[in-house]
Design a protein around this motif. Structure first.
Motif, mmCIF file in Angstrom:
data_model
loop_
_atom_site.group_PDB
_atom_site.id
_atom_site.type_symbol
_atom_site.label_atom_id
_atom_site.label_comp_id
_atom_site.label_asym_id
_atom_site.label_seq_id
_atom_site.Cartn_x
_atom_site.Cartn_y
_atom_site.Cartn_z
ATOM 1 N N VAL A 363 0.960 -1.115 0.092
ATOM 2 C CA VAL A 363 -0.284 -0.266 -0.798
ATOM 3 C C VAL A 363 0.972 1.070 0.281
ATOM 4 N N SER A 364 0.681 1.794 -1.189
ATOM 5 C CA SER A 364 1.361 3.474 -0.855
ATOM 6 C C SER A 364 0.367 4.181 -0.671
ATOM 7 N N LEU A 365 0.448 5.405 0.316
ATOM 8 C CA LEU A 365 -0.664 6.175 0.454
ATOM 9 C C LEU A 365 -0.628 7.146 0.850
ATOM 10 N N ILE A 366 -1.062 8.224 0.410
ATOM 11 C CA ILE A 366 -0.502 9.893 0.999
ATOM 12 C C ILE A 366 -1.674 10.230 1.820
ATOM 13 N N ASN A 367 -1.751 11.840 2.302
ATOM 14 C CA ASN A 367 -2.956 12.377 2.930
ATOM 15 C C ASN A 367 -2.022 13.737 3.022
ATOM 16 N N SER A 368 -2.791 15.145 3.051
ATOM 17 C CA SER A 368 -2.322 16.465 3.024
ATOM 18 C C SER A 368 -3.197 16.935 2.972
ATOM 19 N N VAL A 369 -3.301 18.208 3.658
ATOM 20 C CA VAL A 369 -4.266 19.773 3.886
ATOM 21 C C VAL A 369 -2.955 20.470 3.048
ATOM 22 N N PHE A 370 -2.246 20.588 2.269
ATOM 23 C CA PHE A 370 -1.638 20.956 0.799
ATOM 24 C C PHE A 370 -0.264 21.771 2.197
ATOM 25 N N LYS A 371 -0.809 22.730 2.659
ATOM 26 C CA LYS A 371 -0.292 23.995 2.952
ATOM 27 C C LYS A 371 -0.296 23.966 4.558
ATOM 28 N N GLY A 372 1.430 24.225 5.388
ATOM 29 C CA GLY A 372 1.100 24.119 6.399
ATOM 30 C C GLY A 372 -0.472 24.413 7.813
ATOM 31 N N PHE A 373 -0.743 23.373 8.122
ATOM 32 C CA PHE A 373 -2.075 23.346 8.525
ATOM 33 C C PHE A 373 -2.957 24.075 7.467
ATOM 34 N N GLY A 374 -3.035 23.070 5.989
ATOM 35 C CA GLY A 374 -4.201 24.195 5.280
ATOM 36 C C GLY A 374 -4.216 25.951 5.855
ATOM 37 N N SER A 375 -5.884 25.318 5.114
ATOM 38 C CA SER A 375 -5.761 27.558 5.318
ATOM 39 C C SER A 375 -5.529 28.069 6.792
ATOM 40 N N GLY A 376 -5.747 27.284 7.082
ATOM 41 C CA GLY A 376 -5.661 27.980 8.958
ATOM 42 C C GLY A 376 -6.732 27.911 9.276
ATOM 43 N N ILE A 377 -7.817 27.924 8.429
ATOM 44 C CA ILE A 377 -9.075 28.280 9.532
ATOM 45 C C ILE A 377 -9.443 26.723 10.106
ATOM 46 N N VAL A 378 -9.837 26.426 11.134
ATOM 47 C CA VAL A 378 -10.237 25.582 11.604
ATOM 48 C C VAL A 378 -11.267 25.503 11.884
ATOM 49 N N THR A 379 -12.784 24.781 12.544
ATOM 50 C CA THR A 379 -14.193 24.765 12.771
ATOM 51 C C THR A 379 -14.247 24.872 14.223
ATOM 52 N N GLU A 380 -14.799 25.571 14.990
ATOM 53 C CA GLU A 380 -15.103 25.525 15.957
ATOM 54 C C GLU A 380 -15.636 24.528 16.860
ATOM 55 N N LYS A 381 -16.141 24.258 16.968
ATOM 56 C CA LYS A 381 -16.864 23.061 17.603
ATOM 57 C C LYS A 381 -15.934 21.508 17.310
ATOM 58 N N THR A 382 -15.662 20.940 16.232
ATOM 59 C CA THR A 382 -15.365 20.220 16.082
ATOM 60 C C THR A 382 -14.568 19.610 15.398
ATOM 61 N N GLY A 383 -13.037 20.907 15.902
ATOM 62 C CA GLY A 383 -11.456 20.781 15.698
ATOM 63 C C GLY A 383 -10.496 20.927 14.409
#
Length: 529
Positions: A363-383
């Protein structure tokens, strides 16, 4: 064989199973699954889920996922679970608002998160455990806390200002406005609760209901146009890998919207050169690699995007006859100031992990949010920190990668598999944003042309360019290499941070042994049994 006077690590040798990830906790969690009798997919998903907690700058459940699977006796399997732009978005709308390029901190840069659906799809098609079981180590790490490792801390620190500026990021991911201290224990209770919902409800726990509503509400409060329907419509799509030969191996990559074929283009260009006659860390070798990469990336930028809107076929882009003509424009003596035309004949921050089990499934697997912490936008309730993969779109009219509702953007994350005699030889991937296709060609030529083992191939120093075109040369290459590249016409300087990361598992079918390496540029490790 490495030089034992040079203090570096050896590769891991194993007979029953091996796993290489960018964090020890993830490698341990996946290895435990293998030792309990789970297969490579079970272990890979379990490890990937842990990484979304313990290495948050690089990955998260607000990001995307791709995978390649080799199972004995079956064709290579590919999965594309990258998210699409909100249906209501269009390049015309953004141009009307004065946009000339994508803003990577905007809500419009957030595409639908694809990674959770990828995990569920992989487990349903190839696994032996459910998503609920695979998420348990990640839930434990988020709820009870995890120790912040050095590279994780460094990446986290670099993103602290981004998280503080975006709101809820400070609540979930910062302590008094700063990244958690190196060596401290950090907990993510909101994320743990969200993971529990997904464990109980499956992927629909993210794409429907309260979690999806929280994501949409956060984005719309920032001017985004994503809807709950956009979330619910996400799909993880099986796809046929693209193979291209290089010397004695066949390199398999996923098709666009990923950029894996860029690595194949680079290797097509390098194939006419006798690399093995050069020293692996020589100016001559690195110059050829860079010149081939410059052409490959120009082709990428001109032609690759959502396959439904590409004007050129994949077969045309990886055509070896076309590559032969292009490679003739590479001058071993100097940098080409002007790249050749890149139109073919039309007729013709990320985590990566590698896992192989006792039955030979790779298995060759890759996951990402692109740039560091992605957009930087974090949901208030669900984190959940949300990716900014939409920053890969263009705003210009008529380009194959122009942003439009429901499209997938050009994607940098690319898992790979190198085959020999119809069997997997190297299950591998290289992290590092746009570096990845160049990284694939670098480690493949390290192993195929220079005979390196997986760990040596990953340890090998790297060179890549910054957005302004300046080459970043890892300092371990030395002043002589830097000066030599400058003498060939490259604008170059020593890098101030490591270039990418990576994991490789080599499969020695004759000996029945796995040989695994993990990139020292990250905190991770390879383990086997």
């Amino acid at each position: 064989m490495r030089d034992f006077h040079d203090p570096k690590r050896s590769p891991i040798y194993a007979a029953n199973g091996a796993l290489a990830t960018s964090h020890p906790l993830a490698t341990q969690a996946g290895l435990e699954v293998l030792k309990r009798g789970g297969n490579a997919v079970d272990a890979a998903v379990t490890a990937a889920a842990v990484l979304t907690v313990v290495e948050p700058a690089m990955t998260g459940i607000g990001g995307d996922g791709f995978a390649l699977i080799s199972k004995p006796g079956q064709p290579l399997y590919g999965l594309n679970s990258s998210g699409r732009a909100a249906a209501a978005l269009s390049s015309e709308m953004l141009r009307g608002q004065g946009w000339q390029e994508m803003d990577d901190a905007s809500a419009h840069s957030v595409t639908v998160p694809g990674v959770v659906k990828s995990w569920e799809s992989l487990l349903e098609s190839h696994g032996t455990i459910g998503l609920d079981a695979a998420l348990q180590p990640a839930i434990h790490a988020a709820e009870d806390g995890f120790v912040v490792y050095p590279r994780v801390w460094s990446d986290w620190t670099d993103c602290a200002a981004k998280l503080a500026a975006q709101g809820a990021g400070a609540k979930h991911y910062l302590i008094d406005g700063k990244a958690p201290k190196l060596g401290s224990i950090h907990k993510l209770p909101a994320l743990a609760a969200t993971l529990k919902v997904i464990a109980a409800q499956g992927a629909r726990g993210l794409y429907e209901g309260a979690v999806a509503a929280d994501i949409v509400a956060e984005l719309r409060s920032r001017g985004g146009v994503m809807t709950e329907e956009d979330m619910a419509n996400h799909s993880a799509d099986p796809c046929t890998p693209v193979s291209a030969g290089y010397r004695d191996i066949d390199l398999a990559e996923l098709p666009p919207n990923g950029t894996g074929i860029t690595a194949q283009i680079i290797l097509n260009l390098l194939e006419r050169f006798d690399l093995s006659s050069l020293a692996p860390n020589s100016v001559e070798r690195l110059h050829l690699e860079l010149e081939a990469a410059r052409i490959g990336y120009a082709i990428r930028d001109a032609h690759i995007g959502d396959p439904e809107t590409m004007g050129v076929s994949v077969d045309a882009l990886i055509d070896k006859a076309w590559a032969k003509g292009l490679s003739a424009t590479i001058d071993p003596a100097k940098r080409n100031a002007t790249l050749p035309p890149v139109d073919p004949n039309f007729q013709s921050d990320t985590i990566y992990l590698s896992c192989v089990d006792r039955d030979g499934m790779a298995v060759s697997l890759i996951n990402s949010v692109f740039k560091g912490f992605g957009s930087g936008i974090v949901t208030e309730k669900t984190g959940i920190h949300l990716q900014n993969r939409g920053a890969g779109f263009r705003v210009v009219e008529g380009h194959p990668n122009t942003i439009e509702g429901g499209k997938r953007p050009l994607h940098t994350i690319i898992p790979a598999m190198a085959m020999a005699g119809g069997k997997p030889r190297y299950c591998f991937g290289v992290m590092g944003g746009h570096y990845q296709p160049c990284g694939h060609s670098h480690v493949i030529t390290n192993m195929v042309d220079f005979g390196m083992d997986p760990q040596e191939a990953l340890d090998s120093p790297r060179v890549f360019w910054k957005p302004d075109g300046t080459l970043e040369v890892e300092p371990t290459l030395g002043q002589g290499v830097l000066d030599g590249l400058i003498a060939k016409g490259h604008k170059a300087a020593f890098s101030t941070s490591a270039i990418g990361g990576g994991q490789i598992i080599e499969i020695d079918h004759d000996a029945g042994v796995l040989i695994a390496g993990s990139d020292p540029r990250k905190d991770g490790c390879a383990l086997g049994y």
